[in-house]
Design a protein around this motif. Structure first.
Motif, PDB file in Angstrom:
ATOM      1  N   ILE A 117       0.921  -0.566  -0.487  1.00 31.77           N
ATOM      2  CA  ILE A 117      -0.426  -0.210  -0.365  1.00 31.77           C
ATOM      3  C   ILE A 117       0.704   1.325  -0.301  1.00 31.77           C
ATOM      4  O   ILE A 117       1.982   1.303   0.916  1.00 31.77           O
ATOM      5  CB  ILE A 117      -1.065   0.272   1.410  1.00 31.77           C
ATOM      6  CG1 ILE A 117      -1.973  -0.727   0.759  1.00 31.77           C
ATOM      7  CG2 ILE A 117      -1.831   0.836   1.334  1.00 31.77           C
ATOM      8  CD1 ILE A 117      -2.566  -1.382   2.316  1.00 31.77           C
ATOM      9  N   VAL A 118       0.454   2.447  -0.918  1.00 38.89           N
ATOM     10  CA  VAL A 118       1.689   3.524  -0.967  1.00 38.89           C
ATOM     11  C   VAL A 118       0.488   4.505   0.529  1.00 38.89           C
ATOM     12  O   VAL A 118      -0.120   4.773  -0.189  1.00 38.89           O
ATOM     13  CB  VAL A 118       0.918   3.865  -2.466  1.00 38.89           C
ATOM     14  CG1 VAL A 118       1.873   5.516  -2.471  1.00 38.89           C
ATOM     15  CG2 VAL A 118       1.629   3.086  -3.798  1.00 38.89           C
ATOM     16  N   VAL A 119       1.585   5.536   0.996  1.00 35.31           N
ATOM     17  CA  VAL A 119       2.028   5.922   1.997  1.00 35.31           C
ATOM     18  C   VAL A 119       1.982   6.977   1.637  1.00 35.31           C
ATOM     19  O   VAL A 119       3.277   7.434   1.096  1.00 35.31           O
ATOM     20  CB  VAL A 119       1.918   5.143   2.858  1.00 35.31           C
ATOM     21  CG1 VAL A 119       1.562   6.146   5.081  1.00 35.31           C
ATOM     22  CG2 VAL A 119       2.298   3.836   3.576  1.00 35.31           C
ATOM     23  N   ILE A 120       1.043   8.232   2.082  1.00 35.22           N
ATOM     24  CA  ILE A 120       0.814   9.418   1.201  1.00 35.22           C
ATOM     25  C   ILE A 120       0.359   9.751   2.645  1.00 35.22           C
ATOM     26  O   ILE A 120      -1.071  10.733   2.789  1.00 35.22           O
ATOM     27  CB  ILE A 120       0.229   9.650   0.627  1.00 35.22           C
ATOM     28  CG1 ILE A 120       0.982   8.521  -0.792  1.00 35.22           C
ATOM     29  CG2 ILE A 120       0.520  11.542  -0.218  1.00 35.22           C
ATOM     30  CD1 ILE A 120      -0.479   9.366  -2.430  1.00 35.22           C
ATOM     31  N   PRO A 121       1.002  10.819   3.695  1.00 29.93           N
ATOM     32  CA  PRO A 121       0.643  11.849   4.380  1.00 29.93           C
ATOM     33  C   PRO A 121       0.309  13.237   3.907  1.00 29.93           C
ATOM     34  O   PRO A 121       1.289  13.349   3.100  1.00 29.93           O
ATOM     35  CB  PRO A 121       1.552  11.602   5.345  1.00 29.93           C
ATOM     36  CG  PRO A 121       2.357  10.487   5.235  1.00 29.93           C
ATOM     37  CD  PRO A 121       2.715  10.704   3.900  1.00 29.93           C
ATOM     38  N   SER A 122      -0.131  14.084   4.559  1.00 28.54           N
ATOM     39  CA  SER A 122      -0.077  15.463   4.034  1.00 28.54           C
ATOM     40  C   SER A 122       0.463  16.516   4.986  1.00 28.54           C
ATOM     41  O   SER A 122       0.330  15.528   6.007  1.00 28.54           O
ATOM     42  CB  SER A 122      -2.256  15.733   4.204  1.00 28.54           C
ATOM     43  OG  SER A 122      -2.652  15.127   3.359  1.00 28.54           O
ATOM     44  N   VAL A 123       1.711  17.176   4.676  1.00 30.23           N
ATOM     45  CA  VAL A 123       2.163  17.849   5.510  1.00 30.23           C
ATOM     46  C   VAL A 123       1.721  19.281   5.192  1.00 30.23           C
ATOM     47  O   VAL A 123       1.761  19.558   3.932  1.00 30.23           O
ATOM     48  CB  VAL A 123       3.384  17.519   5.088  1.00 30.23           C
ATOM     49  CG1 VAL A 123       3.642  15.802   5.648  1.00 30.23           C
ATOM     50  CG2 VAL A 123       4.224  17.835   4.343  1.00 30.23           C
TER      51      VAL A 123
END
Length: 357
Positions: A117-123
């Protein structure tokens, strides 16, 4: 007929989508219909799960999978008490992307990545981008102050290059994007794609009531306001008589509605008082919220629901980016993404003419 791939970026390669366009995970808006329409149009649709119970999330994932065979994502609250269980749900159903409004713990990132699973947090700051990159995040999304919902004060044109300079992983730019010129500009900065919220809310595939969509379209560039009176955090929303009344009201006058909406949220979410207390403790730990801000936080889902789902603008708020002031139509997701990437490709071709041979 779907638009063929015109642009190849680190984002399209990472996820396996045709176009570097992301529909952000907007609460009460990014449901199965909008997410699947975005995915079928070649973009990345992200399902908003913060306003769903665990059971509702699983049903929504299954509905999206029934509507499309393309990759899609789910936005999760990293500080939710059942974050690990929800991540397990993504693993179980083979969801391609997990996005987060706050940084997930390193162990959670590792677990998701182990299952592809590709993990993309917002920063919101370069230092946050560096932190999640060191923890193994595959990409990050930034949102400049022009964006809707919870937002900061730094404009996209400054936040984007500062984050790009801080990390080597793909960066998705959000906040102020609505057309191909914006996508071309973001790619020229070095971004791997753009995220759009308000622009996707105002599509034919969005389930937001038609009357509410028309209200959005009636606003100009001064049609939004950033307030902390709703949940104690800066929140950009449509400027309506109800929002202006909240802005001018005293804390005492807002107390009774706050308590009522908190009780409504507890009932809707199925959470116990203990669950709410645990979530509040996590908010305080991860976001530094005060007790007053945590009390207000339960208001937000109910006030957004009243406006975006029930269409009651006299009792609800409408999150919105500043781009609302330049929008005047309700295209399908297919039409929107097609014209965005086509225009972006043309812009990039045209700029080649500025290069000295």
């Amino acid at each position: 007929m779907s638009t063929p791939q015109l642009l190849s970026t680190a984002l399209t390669e990472l996820i396996g989508i045709r176009h570097p366009v992301v529909q952000t995970g907007m609460g009460w808006v990014a449901g199965p219909r909008l997410v699947s329409a975005t995915a079928n149009a070649g973009g990345l649709g992200i399902l908003a799960s913060a306003t769903m119970t665990f059971e509702e999330l699983e049903q929504a994932i299954l509905e999206v999978k029934g509507r499309t065979e393309e990759p899609f994502g789910v936005n999760l609250r990293a500080d939710a008490g059942d974050a690990a269980e929800r991540c397990a749900l993504l693993i179980k159903h083979g969801v391609k992307v997990a996005s987060f409004a706050l940084a997930p713990k390193p162990e959670l990132i590792a677990t998701l990545k182990e299952h592809g699973i590709v993990v993309i947090p917002s920063v919101g700051l370069p230092k946050h981008a560096r932190k999640v990159a060191s923890w193994g995040a595959d990409a990050v999304m930034i949102q400049g102050g022009e964006g809707g919902g919870h937002t900061g004060s730094t404009p996209t044109t400054l936040l984007l290059p500062s984050v790009l300079d801080a990390v080597d992983i793909p960066v998705i730019a959000a906040g102020g994007f609505f057309d191909g010129r914006g996508l071309a500009a973001a790619l020229s900065y070095g971004a791997a794609g753009i995220g759009m919220g308000t622009r996707f809310l105002l599509t034919a595939d969005s389930a937001v009531p038609q009357a509410v969509k028309e209200l959005y379209l009636a606003h100009d560039l001064n049609g939004t306001v950033v307030t902390d009176k709703v949940d104690g955090m800066p929140h950009r929303m449509l400027r309506t008589p109800f929002v202006e009344e909240i802005e001018e009201s005293s804390r005492l006058k807002r107390l009774a509605p706050t308590v009522r909406r908190t009780l409504e949220f507890k009932k809707m979410s199925g959470m116990s008082w203990l669950d709410l207390a645990r979530d509040g403790r996590e908010m305080k730990k991860n976001q530094g919220r005060s007790l007053a801000q945590m009390t207000l936080a339960a208001n937000t889902p109910m006030m957004l629901r009243a406006g975006l789902v029930e269409g009651d603008t006299n009792a609800g708020v409408l999150a919105s980016g500043q781009v609302v002031g330049v929008l005047d139509d309700l295209p399908t997701c297919e039409e929107l993404i097609s014209r965005v990437v086509t225009e972006a490709a043309e812009c990039l071709r045209r700029t080649q003419g500025y290069l000295v041979p």
